[in-house]
Scaffold this motif. Structure first.
Motif, mmCIF file in Angstrom:
data_model
loop_
_atom_site.group_PDB
_atom_site.id
_atom_site.type_symbol
_atom_site.label_atom_id
_atom_site.label_comp_id
_atom_site.label_asym_id
_atom_site.label_seq_id
_atom_site.Cartn_x
_atom_site.Cartn_y
_atom_site.Cartn_z
ATOM 1 N N LYS A 45 30.524 -51.036 45.962
ATOM 2 C CA LYS A 45 29.864 -49.824 46.240
ATOM 3 C C LYS A 45 30.450 -48.857 47.269
ATOM 4 C CE LYS A 45 24.925 -49.330 47.748
ATOM 5 N NZ LYS A 45 23.947 -49.854 48.185
ATOM 6 N N LYS A 46 30.396 -47.666 46.934
ATOM 7 C CA LYS A 46 31.080 -46.618 47.611
ATOM 8 C C LYS A 46 30.351 -46.294 48.937
ATOM 9 C CE LYS A 46 32.152 -43.884 43.543
ATOM 10 N NZ LYS A 46 31.772 -42.399 42.825
ATOM 11 N N VAL A 47 31.264 -46.147 49.956
ATOM 12 C CA VAL A 47 31.035 -46.130 51.270
ATOM 13 C C VAL A 47 31.029 -44.762 51.749
ATOM 14 C CG1 VAL A 47 31.078 -46.924 53.616
ATOM 15 C CG2 VAL A 47 31.405 -48.698 51.712
ATOM 16 N N ALA A 48 30.151 -43.939 52.189
ATOM 17 C CA ALA A 48 30.542 -42.409 52.614
ATOM 18 C C ALA A 48 30.921 -42.529 54.218
ATOM 19 C CB ALA A 48 29.197 -41.799 52.582
ATOM 20 N N TRP A 63 19.303 -44.804 58.826
ATOM 21 C CA TRP A 63 20.006 -44.625 57.795
ATOM 22 C C TRP A 63 19.697 -42.980 57.535
ATOM 23 C CZ3 TRP A 63 18.795 -49.376 54.476
ATOM 24 C CH2 TRP A 63 19.053 -50.505 55.116
ATOM 25 N N VAL A 64 20.509 -42.408 56.894
ATOM 26 C CA VAL A 64 20.256 -40.998 56.196
ATOM 27 C C VAL A 64 20.386 -41.100 54.687
ATOM 28 C CG1 VAL A 64 21.158 -38.587 56.066
ATOM 29 C CG2 VAL A 64 21.830 -40.045 58.032
ATOM 30 N N HIS A 65 19.006 -41.053 54.199
ATOM 31 C CA HIS A 65 18.860 -41.143 52.835
ATOM 32 C C HIS A 65 19.004 -39.727 51.946
ATOM 33 C CE1 HIS A 65 17.040 -45.241 53.318
ATOM 34 N NE2 HIS A 65 16.722 -44.663 54.512
ATOM 35 N N VAL A 66 19.391 -39.947 50.814
ATOM 36 C CA VAL A 66 19.604 -38.680 49.794
ATOM 37 C C VAL A 66 18.910 -38.965 48.561
ATOM 38 C CG1 VAL A 66 21.169 -37.242 48.565
ATOM 39 C CG2 VAL A 66 22.184 -38.453 50.684
ATOM 40 N N PHE A 67 18.086 -38.197 48.368
ATOM 41 C CA PHE A 67 16.947 -38.173 47.386
ATOM 42 C C PHE A 67 17.171 -37.030 45.913
ATOM 43 C CE2 PHE A 67 15.121 -40.154 50.775
ATOM 44 C CZ PHE A 67 14.662 -41.486 50.327
ATOM 45 N N ASP A 68 16.815 -37.292 44.858
ATOM 46 C CA ASP A 68 16.673 -36.063 43.754
ATOM 47 C C ASP A 68 15.479 -35.383 43.998
ATOM 48 O OD1 ASP A 68 15.690 -35.143 41.163
ATOM 49 O OD2 ASP A 68 17.572 -35.646 40.657
ATOM 50 N N LYS A 123 18.514 -31.750 45.654
ATOM 51 C CA LYS A 123 18.428 -33.008 46.351
ATOM 52 C C LYS A 123 17.837 -32.519 47.635
ATOM 53 C CE LYS A 123 22.666 -33.781 45.597
ATOM 54 N NZ LYS A 123 24.079 -34.075 45.533
ATOM 55 N N PHE A 124 17.746 -33.720 48.348
ATOM 56 C CA PHE A 124 17.255 -33.395 49.584
ATOM 57 C C PHE A 124 17.567 -34.699 50.581
ATOM 58 C CE2 PHE A 124 13.474 -35.708 47.770
ATOM 59 C CZ PHE A 124 13.016 -36.363 48.812
ATOM 60 N N ILE A 125 17.710 -34.585 51.993
ATOM 61 C CA ILE A 125 17.894 -35.749 52.674
ATOM 62 C C ILE A 125 16.736 -36.060 53.518
ATOM 63 C CG2 ILE A 125 20.411 -35.267 52.788
ATOM 64 C CD1 ILE A 125 20.515 -33.768 55.209
ATOM 65 N N ALA A 126 16.855 -37.228 54.141
ATOM 66 C CA ALA A 126 15.731 -37.716 55.198
ATOM 67 C C ALA A 126 16.266 -38.678 55.983
ATOM 68 C CB ALA A 126 14.482 -38.044 54.471
ATOM 69 N N GLU A 144 16.058 -42.219 44.835
ATOM 70 C CA GLU A 144 17.321 -42.386 45.919
ATOM 71 C C GLU A 144 18.618 -42.307 45.320
ATOM 72 O OE1 GLU A 144 18.579 -44.840 49.888
ATOM 73 O OE2 GLU A 144 16.443 -44.940 49.042
ATOM 74 N N LEU A 145 19.286 -41.345 45.859
ATOM 75 C CA LEU A 145 20.768 -40.969 44.957
ATOM 76 C C LEU A 145 21.900 -41.511 46.043
ATOM 77 C CD1 LEU A 145 20.478 -37.373 44.038
ATOM 78 C CD2 LEU A 145 20.380 -39.252 42.824
ATOM 79 N N GLY A 146 21.382 -41.851 47.392
ATOM 80 C CA GLY A 146 22.541 -42.497 48.273
ATOM 81 C C GLY A 146 21.937 -42.922 49.423
#
Length: 350
Positions: free
Chosen positions: A4-7, A251-256, A242-245, A262-264
């Protein structure tokens, strides 16, 4: 099984209390800038691309709940629990004016033409200050149903947006009449409201829901349930795909944007996330937390593999040229040294 990639974010230290608001300037000829508001009473200005600290605005005597920059990033404004909103010179750090209120000020926003400053807070009154006549009495728009939490301008400064800490929905006010022309209905108080860079969408966070509204016709475009209560959301400005929340799960979630998938999920904060914002070009986004740090995350696939060196916060290449140009202009003001790097707090605006 694929690893799993880690930002890996740039971590910006410096605030001693929770970071409660973030604001990116538009892209200027000197790059773009990030200003942060914190309960430690000292807004901080940073290079928006590298996270490098530029200066700290000193003068408030209470928590700062909101801060912003004007269109050209030449002036800053801040809203505070010390019953004031302040106007600052963003190049020198000098306080240009203090606008006194009768209670806590929670939100502030420059008009697009930079001539007006909008404030709101516990008094339930929207105030519009003429920055060309800062000593003049402000225009007041009242009848807000609760303590004002967020404010914004739209429709070329013809409409004001506001939400309340203790009332549901978002109200849109016609500036000419001072009347509410539309209410965007939500099931919880709206803790974050952002007008997209192209003026098409209003992004709101309420409870565990992120909603997108048509900024011209005010219809609900999309509504997505989040994995937890979220305090802030932001739409990617370039492509809008995309958007973030961010919220209570740290956590910082990334969505389509189109599907809600959820993308990340970016982990690293050690307290609830109070604010998230995309940079003006969409290449990165920032998050501010109860833990007192700001983290700047790359939108692209910046990941950390074992044995790879972690990225530093120093400018390089094109970024370095921009940072050096900004530093040269700032130094010419003779008010600030350039020794401050990300997280350092020993240099402050005079």
């Amino acid at each position: 099984m694929e690893k799993k990639k880690v930002a890996v974010p740039l971590v910006c230290h410096g605030h001693s209390r929770p970071v409660v608001d973030l604001f990116y300037s538009p892209i200027t000829r000197d790059g773009f800038f990030l200003i942060s508001a914190s309960k430690d009473s000292t807004p901080m200005l940073r290079n928006g691309e590298t996270g490098d600290w530029i200066g700290t605005f000193q003068g408030h005597k209470g928590a700062v709940w909101s801060s912003c920059l004007d269109t050209n990033a030449l002036r800053a404004a801040s809203a505070s629990a010390d019953f004031s909103a302040k106007l600052w010179d963003a190049l020198t750090g000098d306080e240009l004016h203090s606008f006194e209120h009768k209670h806590i000020v929670r939100a502030c926003a420059f008009s697009e033409d930079t001539h007006l400053l909008l404030t709101g807070g516990v008094e339930k009154i929207l105030r519009i200050f003429d920055l060309n006549r800062p000593d003049a009495l402000p225009r007041e728009v009242d009848n807000s149903p609760g303590s004002i939490r967020t404010v914004a301008w739209l429709h070329s400064d013809q409409t004001i947006l506001s939400s309340c800490a203790d009332a549901f929905g978002v109200r849109l006010w016609d500036l000419r009449s001072g009347k509410i022309v539309q209410t965007l209905e939500t099931k919880s108080p709206v803790t974050s409201a952002e007008v997209s860079q192209d003026g098409r969408y209003i992004t709101t966070a309420d409870g565990s829901t992120v909603k997108f509204w048509d900024a011209n016709h005010f219809g609900l475009v999309k509504s997505y349930s989040m994995p937890c209560d979220v305090e802030s959301a932001s739409l990617e400005p370039k492509h809008g795909n995309k958007f973030i929340a961010g919220g209570e799960d740290m956590w910082v979630h990334v969505f389509d944007f189109h599907t809600g998938e959820e993308l990340g999920c970016n982990k690293g904060h050690h307290g609830p996330v109070h604010c998230v914002r995309f940079s003006p070009g969409g290449e990165s986004y920032a998050s501010g937390s109860e833990d007192g740090t700001i983290r700047i995350w790359q939108t692209g696939p910046l990941t950390h593999e074992e044995n790879d060196p972690l990225p530093g916060n120093g400018p390089s290449g094109k970024v370095k040229a921009v940072a050096e140009e900004v530093a040269r202009k700032i130094e010419s003001g003779l008010h600030i040294g350039r020794e401050g790097k990300t997280g350092e707090k020993d240099k402050t605006y005079a």
